[in-house]
Motif scaffolding. Structure first.
Motif, PDB file in Angstrom:
ATOM      1  N   GLU A  79     -13.854 -25.682  19.043  1.00 22.36           N
ATOM      2  CA  GLU A  79     -15.195 -26.262  19.037  1.00 22.36           C
ATOM      3  C   GLU A  79     -16.251 -25.211  19.352  1.00 22.36           C
ATOM      4  OE1 GLU A  79     -15.600 -29.720  21.431  1.00 22.36           O
ATOM      5  OE2 GLU A  79     -13.992 -30.833  20.412  1.00 22.36           O
ATOM      6  N   ALA A  80     -15.942 -24.338  20.336  1.00 21.70           N
ATOM      7  CA  ALA A  80     -16.894 -23.301  20.722  1.00 21.70           C
ATOM      8  C   ALA A  80     -17.111 -22.305  19.588  1.00 21.70           C
ATOM      9  CB  ALA A  80     -16.405 -22.584  21.975  1.00 21.70           C
ATOM     10  N   VAL A  81     -16.054 -21.977  18.855  1.00 16.51           N
ATOM     11  CA  VAL A  81     -16.183 -21.055  17.726  1.00 16.51           C
ATOM     12  C   VAL A  81     -17.108 -21.654  16.661  1.00 16.51           C
ATOM     13  CG1 VAL A  81     -14.944 -19.984  15.809  1.00 16.51           C
ATOM     14  CG2 VAL A  81     -13.991 -19.870  18.111  1.00 16.51           C
ATOM     15  N   GLN A  82     -16.954 -22.940  16.395  1.00 11.83           N
ATOM     16  CA  GLN A  82     -17.804 -23.581  15.397  1.00 11.83           C
ATOM     17  C   GLN A  82     -19.266 -23.585  15.836  1.00 11.83           C
ATOM     18  OE1 GLN A  82     -16.003 -27.280  13.572  1.00 11.83           O
ATOM     19  NE2 GLN A  82     -14.395 -26.853  15.047  1.00 11.83           N
ATOM     20  N   GLU A  83     -19.498 -23.876  17.107  1.00 11.74           N
ATOM     21  CA  GLU A  83     -20.873 -23.882  17.619  1.00 11.74           C
ATOM     22  C   GLU A  83     -21.482 -22.484  17.553  1.00 11.74           C
ATOM     23  OE1 GLU A  83     -20.569 -25.467  21.529  1.00 11.74           O
ATOM     24  OE2 GLU A  83     -20.061 -27.501  20.842  1.00 11.74           O
ATOM     25  N   TRP A  84     -20.671 -21.474  17.855  1.00 11.99           N
ATOM     26  CA  TRP A  84     -21.150 -20.087  17.792  1.00 11.99           C
ATOM     27  C   TRP A  84     -21.553 -19.712  16.360  1.00 11.99           C
ATOM     28  CZ3 TRP A  84     -18.566 -16.174  15.072  1.00 11.99           C
ATOM     29  CH2 TRP A  84     -19.085 -14.874  15.239  1.00 11.99           C
ATOM     30  N   ALA A  85     -20.713 -20.056  15.394  1.00 12.97           N
ATOM     31  CA  ALA A  85     -21.023 -19.754  13.989  1.00 12.97           C
ATOM     32  C   ALA A  85     -22.287 -20.474  13.544  1.00 12.97           C
ATOM     33  CB  ALA A  85     -19.847 -20.146  13.099  1.00 12.97           C
ATOM     34  N   GLN A  86     -22.429 -21.725  13.951  1.00 14.83           N
ATOM     35  CA  GLN A  86     -23.629 -22.482  13.588  1.00 14.83           C
ATOM     36  C   GLN A  86     -24.869 -21.880  14.228  1.00 14.83           C
ATOM     37  OE1 GLN A  86     -22.186 -26.290  14.890  1.00 14.83           O
ATOM     38  NE2 GLN A  86     -21.395 -26.849  12.873  1.00 14.83           N
ATOM     39  N   GLY A  87     -24.694 -21.295  15.422  1.00 12.12           N
ATOM     40  CA  GLY A  87     -25.807 -20.615  16.085  1.00 12.12           C
ATOM     41  C   GLY A  87     -26.267 -19.386  15.331  1.00 12.12           C
ATOM     42  N   LEU A  88     -25.411 -18.847  14.481  1.00 15.82           N
ATOM     43  CA  LEU A  88     -25.771 -17.729  13.617  1.00 15.82           C
ATOM     44  C   LEU A  88     -26.319 -18.196  12.272  1.00 15.82           C
ATOM     45  CD1 LEU A  88     -22.770 -15.313  14.291  1.00 15.82           C
ATOM     46  CD2 LEU A  88     -25.177 -14.874  14.841  1.00 15.82           C
ATOM     47  N   GLY A  89     -26.546 -19.511  12.164  1.00  8.69           N
ATOM     48  CA  GLY A  89     -27.076 -20.058  10.922  1.00  8.69           C
ATOM     49  C   GLY A  89     -26.024 -20.288   9.857  1.00  8.69           C
ATOM     50  N   GLN A  90     -24.742 -20.293  10.254  1.00 11.14           N
ATOM     51  CA  GLN A  90     -23.656 -20.471   9.298  1.00 11.14           C
ATOM     52  C   GLN A  90     -23.038 -21.865   9.468  1.00 11.14           C
ATOM     53  OE1 GLN A  90     -23.089 -17.846   7.035  1.00 11.14           O
ATOM     54  NE2 GLN A  90     -24.981 -17.242   8.083  1.00 11.14           N
ATOM     55  N   GLU A  91     -23.386 -22.766   8.583  1.00 12.47           N
ATOM     56  CA  GLU A  91     -22.804 -24.106   8.637  1.00 12.47           C
ATOM     57  C   GLU A  91     -21.314 -24.024   8.306  1.00 12.47           C
ATOM     58  OE1 GLU A  91     -24.257 -26.922   9.710  1.00 12.47           O
ATOM     59  OE2 GLU A  91     -25.855 -25.524  10.262  1.00 12.47           O
ATOM     60  N   VAL A  92     -20.534 -24.898   8.910  1.00 10.91           N
ATOM     61  CA  VAL A  92     -19.082 -24.872   8.712  1.00 10.91           C
ATOM     62  C   VAL A  92     -18.606 -26.227   8.206  1.00 10.91           C
ATOM     63  CG1 VAL A  92     -18.768 -23.133  10.515  1.00 10.91           C
ATOM     64  CG2 VAL A  92     -18.597 -25.556  11.120  1.00 10.91           C
ATOM     65  N   PHE A  93     -17.409 -26.232   7.631  1.00  7.89           N
ATOM     66  CA  PHE A  93     -16.776 -27.492   7.233  1.00  7.89           C
ATOM     67  C   PHE A  93     -15.288 -27.403   7.532  1.00  7.89           C
ATOM     68  CE2 PHE A  93     -15.989 -24.828   3.576  1.00  7.89           C
ATOM     69  CZ  PHE A  93     -14.749 -25.249   3.087  1.00  7.89           C
ATOM     70  N   THR A  94     -14.675 -28.568   7.671  1.00  5.54           N
ATOM     71  CA  THR A  94     -13.257 -28.655   7.988  1.00  5.54           C
ATOM     72  C   THR A  94     -12.499 -29.167   6.778  1.00  5.54           C
ATOM     73  OG1 THR A  94     -13.761 -29.117  10.311  1.00  5.54           O
ATOM     74  CG2 THR A  94     -11.537 -29.632   9.551  1.00  5.54           C
ATOM     75  N   GLY A  95     -11.514 -28.401   6.323  1.00  4.80           N
ATOM     76  CA  GLY A  95     -10.701 -28.803   5.190  1.00  4.80           C
ATOM     77  C   GLY A  95      -9.687 -29.866   5.552  1.00  4.80           C
ATOM     78  N   SER A  96      -8.959 -30.352   4.563  1.00  5.24           N
ATOM     79  CA  SER A  96      -7.997 -31.432   4.787  1.00  5.24           C
ATOM     80  C   SER A  96      -6.876 -31.027   5.733  1.00  5.24           C
ATOM     81  CB  SER A  96      -7.401 -31.875   3.441  1.00  5.24           C
ATOM     82  OG  SER A  96      -6.770 -30.770   2.798  1.00  5.24           O
ATOM     83  N   SER A  97      -6.590 -29.728   5.827  1.00  4.18           N
ATOM     84  CA  SER A  97      -5.529 -29.253   6.716  1.00  4.18           C
ATOM     85  C   SER A  97      -6.022 -29.027   8.135  1.00  4.18           C
ATOM     86  CB  SER A  97      -4.960 -27.941   6.178  1.00  4.18           C
ATOM     87  OG  SER A  97      -5.948 -26.921   6.207  1.00  4.18           O
ATOM     88  N   GLY A  98      -7.315 -29.225   8.375  1.00  5.12           N
ATOM     89  CA  GLY A  98      -7.892 -28.973   9.688  1.00  5.12           C
ATOM     90  C   GLY A  98      -8.476 -27.581   9.833  1.00  5.12           C
ATOM     91  N   ARG A  99      -8.284 -26.734   8.826  1.00  5.99           N
ATOM     92  CA  ARG A  99      -8.830 -25.385   8.904  1.00  5.99           C
ATOM     93  C   ARG A  99     -10.343 -25.415   8.714  1.00  5.99           C
ATOM     94  NH1 ARG A  99      -4.466 -21.457   5.770  1.00  5.99           N
ATOM     95  NH2 ARG A  99      -2.649 -22.085   7.009  1.00  5.99           N
ATOM     96  N   VAL A 100     -11.023 -24.591   9.503  1.00  2.99           N
ATOM     97  CA  VAL A 100     -12.487 -24.577   9.520  1.00  2.99           C
ATOM     98  C   VAL A 100     -12.993 -23.311   8.838  1.00  2.99           C
ATOM     99  CG1 VAL A 100     -14.540 -24.584  10.979  1.00  2.99           C
ATOM    100  CG2 VAL A 100     -12.520 -25.920  11.643  1.00  2.99           C
ATOM    101  N   PHE A 101     -13.950 -23.501   7.913  1.00  2.49           N
ATOM    102  CA  PHE A 101     -14.519 -22.397   7.139  1.00  2.49           C
ATOM    103  C   PHE A 101     -16.047 -22.465   7.195  1.00  2.49           C
ATOM    104  CE2 PHE A 101     -10.524 -23.642   5.226  1.00  2.49           C
ATOM    105  CZ  PHE A 101      -9.883 -22.443   4.929  1.00  2.49           C
ATOM    106  N   PRO A 102     -16.722 -21.321   7.050  1.00  2.00           N
ATOM    107  CA  PRO A 102     -18.167 -21.385   6.808  1.00  2.00           C
ATOM    108  C   PRO A 102     -18.415 -21.968   5.417  1.00  2.00           C
ATOM    109  CG  PRO A 102     -17.435 -19.098   7.153  1.00  2.00           C
ATOM    110  CD  PRO A 102     -16.220 -19.952   7.082  1.00  2.00           C
ATOM    111  N   LYS A 103     -19.500 -22.675   5.235  1.00  2.00           N
ATOM    112  CA  LYS A 103     -19.800 -23.243   3.920  1.00  2.00           C
ATOM    113  C   LYS A 103     -19.962 -22.150   2.874  1.00  2.00           C
ATOM    114  CE  LYS A 103     -21.619 -27.770   5.100  1.00  2.00           C
ATOM    115  NZ  LYS A 103     -22.755 -28.712   5.006  1.00  2.00           N
TER     116      LYS A 103
END
Length: 391
Positions: A79-103
């Protein structure tokens, strides 16, 4: 103003630099390559897998190393990694396997935003600076302008493992720390392919994915896919069990994981008529050519008894010739022993020198675990180094 030096500009090193600069230190980052985070960029070419969205207990179970490493990761988890990436202006999404990627999928937009943030914090980046030793309190470098040295208040080492040497992780730092008597564990390949001596009939399948297969080794069982290559077996499902295989566990494949053994046996018992065995397998079980080829490769001659053939299809034993060379591995196990470090990841025999990232002795599968652990250890070492310098 207190000064900090970070050696290595990969994800762990840049995270340490961010923490140090945020704490108010004057930070210099030195990297041996012409540009930072080369392995990070390469890993993101096909989609930057930042982390994996799953319960923290399940996430931590995939990280193999000292118990305190898992505590460090729990402080900066998915969760913290996702928030950090979003703080850099990089929106993220979660795939069907649970893996998280920048958009944006690729690593370059995130890296650019990160370097801009570090530049705004006053972080200086020296390129083509190779660390070559320690003399007293000075860190020595070979640089484009000749030998140079820096004597900071604190240093964070983020030098990577020993795979993908052309991108910077060449493990040459080991000799420097060994001369200082720092405990080290030998490097081993991790998340690697396995070599095969294929028969000629397999060549037409090179490059083909084997999908919807269960891969089993030791106590690991993974549903996924892998690639048949001229060099052997590669891909995410193989990497997920590579630790067990490296340690000697046998590899088996369930070619039809969505069917029970009884169902497979029953389907194979249907009248075959004049159909070849390959056509029978294709019609009754929907086995594709590459799966049939693997069955032939490792179990020929195939038994005529449907029950015995079903057992092979559900648990095909696969022989191999061991891991591919360490420089081809995605990551490495081994490195700087946690016995050499205090709770803040400082090398106890070298006060003021901290370490983080893949150079530490741990391993984890691909799928977001590797990158998250590098981020987390970089953050932890950076915070501890800042506290040490400012005490």
């Amino acid at each position: 103003m207190k000064t900090a030096l970070v050696i290595g500009a990969g994800p762990a090193g840049l995270m340490a630099a961010e923490e140090l600069a945020t704490a108010g230190l004057s930070v210099t980052v030195a990297d041996a390559k012409p540009s930072p985070a080369r392995k990070f960029l390469m890993a993101g070419k096909s989609g930057l897998n930042l982390t994996k969205s799953e319960p923290i207990s399940a996430f931590l179970s995939q990280i193999h190393g000292a118990d305190r490493l898992r505590n460090i990761v729990s402080e900066f988890g998915p969760e913290a990694v996702q928030e950090w990436a979003q703080g850099l202006g990089q929106e993220v999404f979660t795939g069907s396997s649970g893996r998280v990627f920048p958009k944006a999928m690729k690593a370059s937009p995130l890296l650019r935003a990160w370097l801009e943030r570090l530049d705004g914090l006053g972080v200086k980046l020296h390129r083509n600076w190779r660390w070559v030793g320690v003399e007293g309190d000075a860190m020595q470098f070979d640089t484009p302008d000749g030998p140079s040295q820096i004597s900071p208040d604190v240093t964070v080492l983020a030098l990577g493992g020993a795979s993908w040497s052309k991108l910077g992780s060449d493990g040459k730092w080991v000799s420097i720390l060994a001369e200082k008597g720092v405990p080290l564990a030998p490097f081993k390949p991790a998340n690697m392919g396995f070599a095969m001596d294929w028969s000629d009939h397999m060549s037409r399948h090179f490059g083909q994915p084997v999908k919807a297969v269960r891969v089993m080794a030791g106590n690991q069982s993974v549903l996924g896919e892998f690639i048949v290559s001229s060099r052997g077996l590669e891909g995410s499902a193989i990497y997920a069990v590579s630790r067990e295989m490296r340690e000697g566990a046998a590899l088996t494949l369930d070619l039809v994981p969505n069917r029970s053994l009884q169902d497979v046996s029953g389907r194979l018992s249907r009248p075959r008529g004049k159909a070849s065995l390959s056509n029978h397998l294709r019609k009754t079980l929907k086995l594709d050519p590459v799966k049939i080829a693997l069955l032939q490769e490792f179990a020929r001659p195939l038994p005529s008894d449907p029950a015995k053939l079903a057992v092979l299809i559900k648990a095909l034993p696969v022989s191999h010739h061991g891991p591919r060379p360490i420089d081809e591995a995605i990551s490495t196990a081994g490195g700087l022993s946690f016995n050499a470090l205090d709770d803040g990841l400082m090398i106890t025999s070298m006060p003021g020198v901290f370490a983080c990232g893949e150079m530490l002795d741990w391993e984890a599968p691909t799928g977001g675990y590797l990158l998250t652990t590098c981020f987390a250890t970089g953050r932890h070492a950076g915070r501890a180094a800042a506290a040490f310098a400012l005490a």
